[in-house]
Design a protein around this motif. Structure first.
Motif, PDB file in Angstrom:
ATOM      1  N   ASP A 279      66.422  45.720  41.865  1.00  0.00           N
ATOM      2  CA  ASP A 279      67.516  44.841  42.269  1.00  0.00           C
ATOM      3  C   ASP A 279      67.092  44.018  43.473  1.00  0.00           C
ATOM      4  O   ASP A 279      66.679  44.562  44.502  1.00  0.00           O
ATOM      5  CB  ASP A 279      68.767  45.654  42.625  1.00  0.00           C
ATOM      6  N   VAL A 280      67.179  42.702  43.336  1.00  0.00           N
ATOM      7  CA  VAL A 280      66.844  41.788  44.427  1.00  0.00           C
ATOM      8  C   VAL A 280      68.046  40.881  44.669  1.00  0.00           C
ATOM      9  O   VAL A 280      68.376  40.040  43.839  1.00  0.00           O
ATOM     10  CB  VAL A 280      65.595  40.947  44.093  1.00  0.00           C
ATOM     11  N   LYS A 281      68.716  41.110  45.804  1.00  0.00           N
ATOM     12  CA  LYS A 281      69.898  40.326  46.171  1.00  0.00           C
ATOM     13  C   LYS A 281      70.941  40.329  45.063  1.00  0.00           C
ATOM     14  O   LYS A 281      71.506  39.294  44.694  1.00  0.00           O
ATOM     15  CB  LYS A 281      69.491  38.886  46.521  1.00  0.00           C
ATOM     16  N   GLY A 282      71.149  41.509  44.500  1.00  0.00           N
ATOM     17  CA  GLY A 282      72.164  41.658  43.464  1.00  0.00           C
ATOM     18  C   GLY A 282      71.719  41.263  42.078  1.00  0.00           C
ATOM     19  O   GLY A 282      72.475  41.409  41.111  1.00  0.00           O
ATOM     20  N   GLN A 283      70.481  40.788  41.954  1.00  0.00           N
ATOM     21  CA  GLN A 283      69.959  40.383  40.651  1.00  0.00           C
ATOM     22  C   GLN A 283      69.005  41.440  40.125  1.00  0.00           C
ATOM     23  O   GLN A 283      68.100  41.887  40.827  1.00  0.00           O
ATOM     24  CB  GLN A 283      69.231  39.036  40.756  1.00  0.00           C
ATOM     25  N   LYS A 284      69.212  41.840  38.876  1.00  0.00           N
ATOM     26  CA  LYS A 284      68.369  42.854  38.261  1.00  0.00           C
ATOM     27  C   LYS A 284      67.146  42.199  37.631  1.00  0.00           C
ATOM     28  O   LYS A 284      67.269  41.338  36.757  1.00  0.00           O
ATOM     29  CB  LYS A 284      69.166  43.630  37.204  1.00  0.00           C
ATOM     30  N   LEU A 285      65.961  42.606  38.093  1.00  0.00           N
ATOM     31  CA  LEU A 285      64.713  42.039  37.586  1.00  0.00           C
ATOM     32  C   LEU A 285      63.921  43.105  36.828  1.00  0.00           C
ATOM     33  O   LEU A 285      63.847  44.250  37.256  1.00  0.00           O
ATOM     34  CB  LEU A 285      63.869  41.494  38.737  1.00  0.00           C
ATOM     35  N   THR A 286      63.356  42.697  35.712  1.00  0.00           N
ATOM     36  CA  THR A 286      62.536  43.596  34.903  1.00  0.00           C
ATOM     37  C   THR A 286      61.080  43.161  35.000  1.00  0.00           C
ATOM     38  O   THR A 286      60.783  41.963  35.010  1.00  0.00           O
ATOM     39  CB  THR A 286      62.993  43.571  33.434  1.00  0.00           C
ATOM     40  N   TYR A 287      60.186  44.121  35.076  1.00  0.00           N
ATOM     41  CA  TYR A 287      58.769  43.761  35.200  1.00  0.00           C
ATOM     42  C   TYR A 287      57.883  44.815  34.537  1.00  0.00           C
ATOM     43  O   TYR A 287      58.258  45.974  34.378  1.00  0.00           O
ATOM     44  CB  TYR A 287      58.377  43.599  36.676  1.00  0.00           C
ATOM     45  N   VAL A 288      56.698  44.353  34.139  1.00  0.00           N
ATOM     46  CA  VAL A 288      55.659  45.257  33.648  1.00  0.00           C
ATOM     47  C   VAL A 288      54.807  45.653  34.843  1.00  0.00           C
ATOM     48  O   VAL A 288      54.339  44.806  35.598  1.00  0.00           O
ATOM     49  CB  VAL A 288      54.780  44.590  32.574  1.00  0.00           C
ATOM     50  N   LEU A 289      54.620  46.930  35.015  1.00  0.00           N
ATOM     51  CA  LEU A 289      53.851  47.450  36.143  1.00  0.00           C
ATOM     52  C   LEU A 289      52.444  47.823  35.662  1.00  0.00           C
ATOM     53  O   LEU A 289      52.273  48.456  34.624  1.00  0.00           O
ATOM     54  CB  LEU A 289      54.538  48.685  36.715  1.00  0.00           C
ATOM     55  N   TYR A 290      51.451  47.400  36.431  1.00  0.00           N
ATOM     56  CA  TYR A 290      50.056  47.716  36.118  1.00  0.00           C
ATOM     57  C   TYR A 290      49.435  48.480  37.279  1.00  0.00           C
ATOM     58  O   TYR A 290      49.451  48.005  38.419  1.00  0.00           O
ATOM     59  CB  TYR A 290      49.248  46.447  35.867  1.00  0.00           C
ATOM     60  N   LYS A 291      48.901  49.644  36.993  1.00  0.00           N
ATOM     61  CA  LYS A 291      48.190  50.420  37.998  1.00  0.00           C
ATOM     62  C   LYS A 291      46.749  50.571  37.533  1.00  0.00           C
ATOM     63  O   LYS A 291      46.490  51.142  36.468  1.00  0.00           O
ATOM     64  CB  LYS A 291      48.834  51.795  38.198  1.00  0.00           C
ATOM     65  N   GLY A 292      45.808  50.050  38.323  1.00  0.00           N
ATOM     66  CA  GLY A 292      44.411  50.060  37.928  1.00  0.00           C
ATOM     67  C   GLY A 292      43.542  50.855  38.881  1.00  0.00           C
ATOM     68  O   GLY A 292      43.755  50.831  40.101  1.00  0.00           O
ATOM     69  N   TYR A 293      42.556  51.550  38.320  1.00  0.00           N
ATOM     70  CA  TYR A 293      41.657  52.390  39.110  1.00  0.00           C
ATOM     71  C   TYR A 293      40.227  52.233  38.597  1.00  0.00           C
ATOM     72  O   TYR A 293      40.006  52.083  37.395  1.00  0.00           O
ATOM     73  CB  TYR A 293      42.065  53.860  39.028  1.00  0.00           C
ATOM     74  N   HIS A 294      39.269  52.292  39.525  1.00  0.00           N
ATOM     75  CA  HIS A 294      37.853  52.171  39.167  1.00  0.00           C
ATOM     76  C   HIS A 294      37.090  53.365  39.726  1.00  0.00           C
ATOM     77  O   HIS A 294      37.414  53.864  40.810  1.00  0.00           O
ATOM     78  CB  HIS A 294      37.274  50.867  39.728  1.00  0.00           C
ATOM     79  N   SER A 295      36.077  53.786  39.011  1.00  0.00           N
ATOM     80  CA  SER A 295      35.328  54.987  39.381  1.00  0.00           C
ATOM     81  C   SER A 295      34.491  54.813  40.646  1.00  0.00           C
ATOM     82  O   SER A 295      33.953  55.791  41.169  1.00  0.00           O
ATOM     83  CB  SER A 295      34.409  55.401  38.227  1.00  0.00           C
ATOM     84  N   LYS A 296      34.380  53.572  41.155  1.00  0.00           N
ATOM     85  CA  LYS A 296      33.561  53.337  42.341  1.00  0.00           C
ATOM     86  C   LYS A 296      34.363  52.825  43.535  1.00  0.00           C
ATOM     87  O   LYS A 296      33.787  52.427  44.548  1.00  0.00           O
ATOM     88  CB  LYS A 296      32.442  52.356  42.007  1.00  0.00           C
ATOM     89  N   ILE A 297      35.699  52.845  43.413  1.00  0.00           N
ATOM     90  CA  ILE A 297      36.552  52.337  44.490  1.00  0.00           C
ATOM     91  C   ILE A 297      37.535  53.417  44.917  1.00  0.00           C
ATOM     92  O   ILE A 297      38.147  54.074  44.068  1.00  0.00           O
ATOM     93  CB  ILE A 297      37.348  51.094  44.044  1.00  0.00           C
ATOM     94  N   GLU A 298      37.711  53.569  46.201  1.00  0.00           N
ATOM     95  CA  GLU A 298      38.568  54.626  46.734  1.00  0.00           C
ATOM     96  C   GLU A 298      40.062  54.319  46.631  1.00  0.00           C
ATOM     97  O   GLU A 298      40.886  55.212  46.778  1.00  0.00           O
ATOM     98  CB  GLU A 298      38.201  54.888  48.193  1.00  0.00           C
ATOM     99  N   LYS A 299      40.394  53.062  46.375  1.00  0.00           N
ATOM    100  CA  LYS A 299      41.796  52.665  46.257  1.00  0.00           C
ATOM    101  C   LYS A 299      42.082  52.079  44.884  1.00  0.00           C
ATOM    102  O   LYS A 299      41.223  51.434  44.274  1.00  0.00           O
ATOM    103  CB  LYS A 299      42.160  51.623  47.325  1.00  0.00           C
ATOM    104  N   GLY A 300      43.299  52.304  44.400  1.00  0.00           N
ATOM    105  CA  GLY A 300      43.748  51.675  43.175  1.00  0.00           C
ATOM    106  C   GLY A 300      44.543  50.424  43.504  1.00  0.00           C
ATOM    107  O   GLY A 300      45.059  50.269  44.613  1.00  0.00           O
TER     108      GLY A 300
END
Length: 240
Positions: A78-99
């Protein structure tokens, strides 16, 4: 330069995954959770997640060789009373400490994209054991300079180590962490100076060459992804 190349590869995989999802949004209606797994031959395999949890991810990675993966989900906010829908992407790599976490706003009824893919945040990479050089981390301190930049800031990082392999690793990690820390500050421009010290001696020709390669790679591949940053590299102990 594996760290920065891995980071760029992960960003590319997230973008490719977004295009794949947007090309077949009807599948999201039934199952919003997928893993897109990239192996060492750069082949991407799609896996439907029967459970959106860490246990499923870990079991999948044990059975499918991978260098990186992206998992998807659908969420609302909810953003300022408006409902927003989104696709969430979480990415990870075997050589990086952060996703990396990105999101794509979509129309709740038609699933058509709204605007472009957006960066959200970084989070700890809990799915891969990262192999860093077996030395303690480089010494690193930051300080804002006196240089005045209209609509921006100038910051210098003082980074140093006796071991050049560890130093190169930490310079790349510093760049990755820094650009993602400021990515959402789109109205500001950041000029970063990385002041490099080879403790106990002068930088070798190999170190100079690797930093030059990092500079070139950053300008060519990271600047387009992070247009509000520039980097300058200098050596504290470089011979004049």
């Amino acid at each position: 330069m594996e760290y920065l190349k891995a980071a760029y590869s992960l960003i590319s995989l997230i973008k490719e995954t977004n295009l794949t999802i947007l090309a077949s949004t009807d599948k999201l209606v039934k199952t919003p959770n997928y893993m897109f797994i990239k192996n060492n031959d750069s082949i991407v395999q799609e896996v439907k997640m029967t459970a959106f949890c860490n246990e499923f991810v870990n079991n999948t990675l044990r059975n499918i060789p991978s260098q990186a993966f992206v998992m998807t989900d659908i969420a609302t906010m909810d953003v300022k009373g408006q409902k927003l829908t989104y696709v969430l992407y979480k990415g990870y790599h075997s050589k990086i400490e952060k996703g990396l976490v990105f999101y794509q706003l979509i129309n709740q009824e038609t699933f058509e994209p709204i605007e472009s893919l957006q960066f959200s945040n970084v989070e700890d990479n809990i799915f891969y054991q990262i192999k860093a050089p077996q030395k303690e981390e480089s010494s690193c301190n930051a300080m804002e300079t006196d240089k005045e930049i209209k609509g921006g800031k100038s910051i210098v990082f003082f980074i140093g180590h006796m071991d050049e392999e560890r130093l190169i690793y930490d310079i790349q990690r510093l760049i990755f962490d820094t650009v993602n820390n400021v990515k959402n500050h789109t109205k500001l421009h950041f000029e970063f100076i990385i002041n490099i010290s080879r403790f106990g001696g002068k930088p070798s020709a190999d170190l100079l060459s690797k930093v030059e390669a990092i500079d070139e790679f950053t300008q060519k591949n990271l600047y387009p992804e992070y247009p509000n940053v520039t980097f300058t590299f200098e050596f504290e102990n470089e011979e004049k």
